[in-house]
Design an enzyme around this catalytic site. Structure first.
Site, PDB file in Angstrom:
ATOM      1  N   ARG A   1      32.404 -57.508 -65.763  1.00  0.00           N
ATOM      2  CA  ARG A   1      30.676 -56.222 -66.362  1.00  0.00           C
ATOM      3  C   ARG A   1      29.707 -57.659 -65.947  1.00  0.00           C
ATOM      4  NH1 ARG A   1      32.509 -52.066 -67.705  1.00  0.00           N
ATOM      5  NH2 ARG A   1      30.635 -51.658 -69.347  1.00  0.00           N
TER       6      ARG A   1
ATOM      7  N   TRP B   1      25.973 -60.612 -69.261  1.00  0.00           N
ATOM      8  CA  TRP B   1      25.226 -60.311 -68.526  1.00  0.00           C
ATOM      9  C   TRP B   1      24.339 -59.935 -69.581  1.00  0.00           C
ATOM     10  CZ3 TRP B   1      21.968 -57.321 -66.041  1.00  0.00           C
ATOM     11  CH2 TRP B   1      20.978 -57.039 -64.928  1.00  0.00           C
TER      12      TRP B   1
ATOM     13  N   GLU C   1      25.671 -49.482 -45.136  1.00  0.00           N
ATOM     14  CA  GLU C   1      26.522 -49.658 -46.596  1.00  0.00           C
ATOM     15  C   GLU C   1      26.805 -51.808 -45.905  1.00  0.00           C
ATOM     16  OE1 GLU C   1      27.607 -49.973 -49.224  1.00  0.00           O
ATOM     17  OE2 GLU C   1      29.839 -50.625 -49.251  1.00  0.00           O
TER      18      GLU C   1
ATOM     19  N   GLU D   1      24.688 -58.540 -51.257  1.00  0.00           N
ATOM     20  CA  GLU D   1      25.344 -58.873 -52.408  1.00  0.00           C
ATOM     21  C   GLU D   1      26.634 -60.348 -52.282  1.00  0.00           C
ATOM     22  OE1 GLU D   1      27.390 -55.472 -54.312  1.00  0.00           O
ATOM     23  OE2 GLU D   1      27.748 -55.464 -52.689  1.00  0.00           O
TER      24      GLU D   1
ATOM     25  N   HIS E   1       9.630 -48.197 -34.192  1.00  0.00           N
ATOM     26  CA  HIS E   1       8.545 -47.921 -35.368  1.00  0.00           C
ATOM     27  C   HIS E   1       8.457 -49.612 -36.353  1.00  0.00           C
ATOM     28  CE1 HIS E   1       8.473 -43.914 -33.577  1.00  0.00           C
ATOM     29  NE2 HIS E   1      10.288 -44.154 -33.459  1.00  0.00           N
TER      30      HIS E   1
HETATM   31  O1  M6R Z   1      30.482 -47.544 -60.100  1.00  0.00           O
HETATM   32  P1  M6R Z   1      29.099 -46.827 -59.270  1.00  0.00           P
HETATM   33  O2  M6R Z   1      29.772 -46.236 -58.177  1.00  0.00           O
HETATM   34  O3  M6R Z   1      29.082 -45.844 -59.983  1.00  0.00           O
HETATM   35  O4  M6R Z   1      28.737 -48.474 -58.490  1.00  0.00           O
HETATM   36  C1  M6R Z   1      27.450 -47.940 -58.325  1.00  0.00           C
HETATM   37  C2  M6R Z   1      26.832 -49.435 -57.795  1.00  0.00           C
HETATM   38  O5  M6R Z   1      26.184 -50.016 -58.933  1.00  0.00           O
HETATM   39  C3  M6R Z   1      27.637 -50.389 -56.830  1.00  0.00           C
HETATM   40  O6  M6R Z   1      27.969 -48.895 -55.656  1.00  0.00           O
HETATM   41  C4  M6R Z   1      27.322 -51.509 -55.901  1.00  0.00           C
HETATM   42  O7  M6R Z   1      25.807 -50.967 -55.479  1.00  0.00           O
HETATM   43  C5  M6R Z   1      27.799 -52.106 -55.393  1.00  0.00           C
HETATM   44  N1  M6R Z   1      28.302 -53.698 -56.423  1.00  0.00           N
HETATM   45  C6  M6R Z   1      27.905 -52.455 -54.003  1.00  0.00           C
HETATM   46  O8  M6R Z   1      29.270 -52.667 -53.646  1.00  0.00           O
END
Ligand code: M6R
Length: 627
Positions: free
Chosen positions: A27, A74, A500, A507, A523
């Protein structure tokens, strides 16, 4: 974001808190700290950086008390540093906070006028000062917390201890999740059940604006006005082993490998094991998420059919990877149920004053069930009269609790910050849901239904084949690192998979990567192509393949290096590719679930070979509970 742990009980609080924070490090991981009773006073220790730095500081520390709080941060207000790390203290108060205090500027000014000794740049410290001022006057911690809660605006979960009460823990929340874990003569108050799972399976999920008071072994929960509220205890079936790496080098790798099992668990409740017919199980429209487990499957399916037969359009709202799964869902719903679908990013949807027509089903997708924007979107849609359905991984999470209907990814805990198994499980759930809608709406013949469910049942073993690319990308990583950028392409249902794939690479490996619809190349993006640009294409053998190959020819002619994820022995695609990765030949609706696997492995190995922290990429946190 941020993880908080509070413990009151007979065990060593230092050990319980550190164990809990380790499970919550997903987190936030830019600083950490604890405040624990030692004799009559509270000792605070904080460290910048990852939790292991705090562990080093705590190595020779002993605490004689039985109450303490901890935090992994964080940063929102104030840079990552020791002085901004939690717990914050004022007077005898120590406090940890997850969230944002929106009216912090006005509180800060007011405190400065009263000459408060503010030592950090955080909004959180200000709350400690407010409570300290109150408790100085009233000598009543509960009353002080209640008064301060009434003053705060924003989204927050807060744990408080006071050096005058070595056996009292207070907690309150408005927004970010907070759960109470119940043990034998011990209580845990944590951001996520994972933090206490090794000690208990019994949890109470707190609602907003509730205050928890733990005094010795006595637990009380109150609303913001101080009225006692009922305690709904839930028994979890997650095991503490599930939140360990179990021999894998990384959580992400473990979670990638768990996908065949996870997609099986996602579809199992919704496909009749004897007839292979689709029937959604325990959606519980109109029921609390706490009660869905107890529902009768046949009765509930009748209710689900009734609710869904009224639906004429669908809006899907989510963030990040969950949003991309929604984009795949659009193809499923439109093709299999012939229902119009809109998909939106939650942070845009909630602020753009959307039009919600009658008979709209709003589907939110969220692994954590706590994402702030997705939660705001579902609340808004409910107010505007939509029927809502959540697809979550974490049962009884806030979004799950707020939705009218409930579907689950059933992936088991996902710890790696980069989402993998939750994505493929969600695609599987969306596939089942669209089949159910197609059936209810009379758009799906019995033959098509059987074909579809057979395709789903084959999926786990086909994913096993895709997992064999683990070694391939571990070997290829050195060469792939030489590219300056990555363009991911796909058409139709493979387009969101390209998005994706690019997100995973961004990331984890911190490369510039972009996902594009292959038909958009001319385009603009074609101008990016040269020998330093890798073009990763998702192109299973479907009716759009020929068109995609033409786009690839154009990229290849301009020096682009093509890495293609195809299906079967496809010579045409192979001939334009520098690297061709054949996946098992599958149904169009299950292709995306298979072809995302090599893209996950590619991002993992690239990042790992660059020495990045794959499970905890820089600047990110798994659960985005603030805007
Ligand atoms: O818990 P959630 O599915 O709502 O989270 C959504 C995004 O924060 C999450 O998918 C994020 O994009 C990931 N780090 C992607 O790998």
């Amino acid at each position: 974001m941020c993880g908080i742990v509070g413990y009151l009980g007979p065990r060593d609080p230092k050990e319980v808190i550190i164990n809990g924070l380790k499970k919550l490090e997903y987190r936030g991981y830019d600083s950490a700290g604890v405040a624990i009773f030692d004799g009559p006073s509270v000792k605070r220790i904080r460290a910048e950086g990852k939790l292991k730095n705090l562990e080093l500081c705590l190595m020779n520390e002993k605490f004689s008390g039985h109450l303490g709080i901890g935090h992994t941060r964080w940063a929102t207000h104030g840079v990552p540093s020791v002085r901004n790390a939690h717990p914050h203290q004022a007077g005898g108060i120590s406090l940890v906070h997850n969230g944002i205090i929106e009216n912090y500027l006005e509180i800060r000014e007011e405190l400065l006028k009263r000459k408060a000794d503010i030592t950090s740049d955080t909004d959180s410290e200000l709350v400690a000062h407010l409570i300290s001022e109150e408790v100085e006057k009233s000598k009543d911690l509960f009353q002080s917390v209640k008064n301060v809660l009434a003053r705060l605006r924003g989204a927050f979960s807060i744990l408080v201890i006071w050096d005058q009460e070595p056996d009292r823990l207070l907690a309150f929340k408005d927004g970010p999740p907070l759960v109470v874990g119940l043990g034998e003569k011990e209580t845990f108050v944590v951001s996520d059940v994972q933090a206490a799972l090794q000690y208990t399976k019994k949890f109470i999920y707190l609602d907003d604006r509730q205050i928890v008071s733990v005094k010795g072994t006595q637990l009380d929960i109150f609303d913001a006005e101080g009225n006692a509220v009922a305690q709904k205890i839930q028994e979890l079936n997650w095991s503490s082993e599930q939140v360990e790496k179990q021999g894998y080098s990384h959580f992400m790798l473990k979670e990638i490998y768990e996908q065949p099992m996870a997609v099986s668990a996602a579809m199992a409740p919704h496909i009749d094991s004897e007839t292979h017919a689709i029937r959604l199980a325990k959606v519980g429209f109109g029921k609390s998420s706490h009660d869905v487990e107890t529902l009768d499957v046949a009765e509930d399916w009748k209710n689900t059919q009734k609710v869904l037969s009224e639906i004429e359009r669908i809006v899907i709202v989510a963030c990040g990877t969950s949003y991309y799964s929604g984009l795949v869902g659009k193809y499923y719903f439109e093709q299999l149920a012939r229902i119009p679908v809109e998909v939106d990013v939650a942070s845009e949807y909630r602020y753009r004053k959307p039009v919600i027509l009658p008979k709209t089903l709003l589907i939110t997708i969220s692994q954590s069930g706590e994402t702030a924007d997705t939660l705001a979107a579902i609340r808004m849609a409910k107010e505007m009269g939509a029927t809502t359905l959540s697809i979550c991984n974490v049962k009884n999470s806030t979004i799950d609790r707020e939705a009218h209907g409930h579907l689950y990814m059933n992936s088991g805990p996902e710890i790696g910050v980069a989402s993998t198994k939750a994505f493929t499980s969600t695609l599987t759930v969306l596939n089942c849901l669209s089949l159910a809608l197609g059936k209810i709406k009379g758009k799906l013949s019995a033959k098509a239904e059987q074909e579809q469910t057979q395709a789903l049942l084959k999926l786990p073993s086909q994913m096993e084949v895709a997992l064999a690319y683990d070694k391939y990308f571990s070997d290829a990583a050195e060469e792939l690192k030489k590219f300056k950028g990555f363009l991911y392409l796909g058409r139709g249902v493979s387009y969101p998979i390209a998005l994706e794939g690019a997100l995973k690479l961004k990331e984890l490996a911190y490369y510039h990567a972009e996902g594009y619809a292959a038909g958009e190349m001319k385009h603009g993006p074609l101008a990016l192509i040269d020998e330093n640009m890798a073009v990763v294409v998702v192109a299973p053998s479907d009716d759009l393949l020929e068109k995609t190959v033409s786009n690839l020819e154009e990229a290849k002619a301009r020096g682009g290096k093509i890495i293609s994820v195809g299906s079967g022995d496809n010579h045409r695609l192979k001939s334009v590719s520098s690297r061709y990765l054949p996946m098992p030949v599958a149904h169009w609706s299950t292709n995306p679930v298979i072809s995302v696997v090599p893209l996950q492995l590619m991002a993992f190995h690239l990042a790992n070979s660059l020495g990045h922290d794959v499970d905890q990429p820089r600047n990110l946190a798994k659960s985005v509970t603030v805007e």
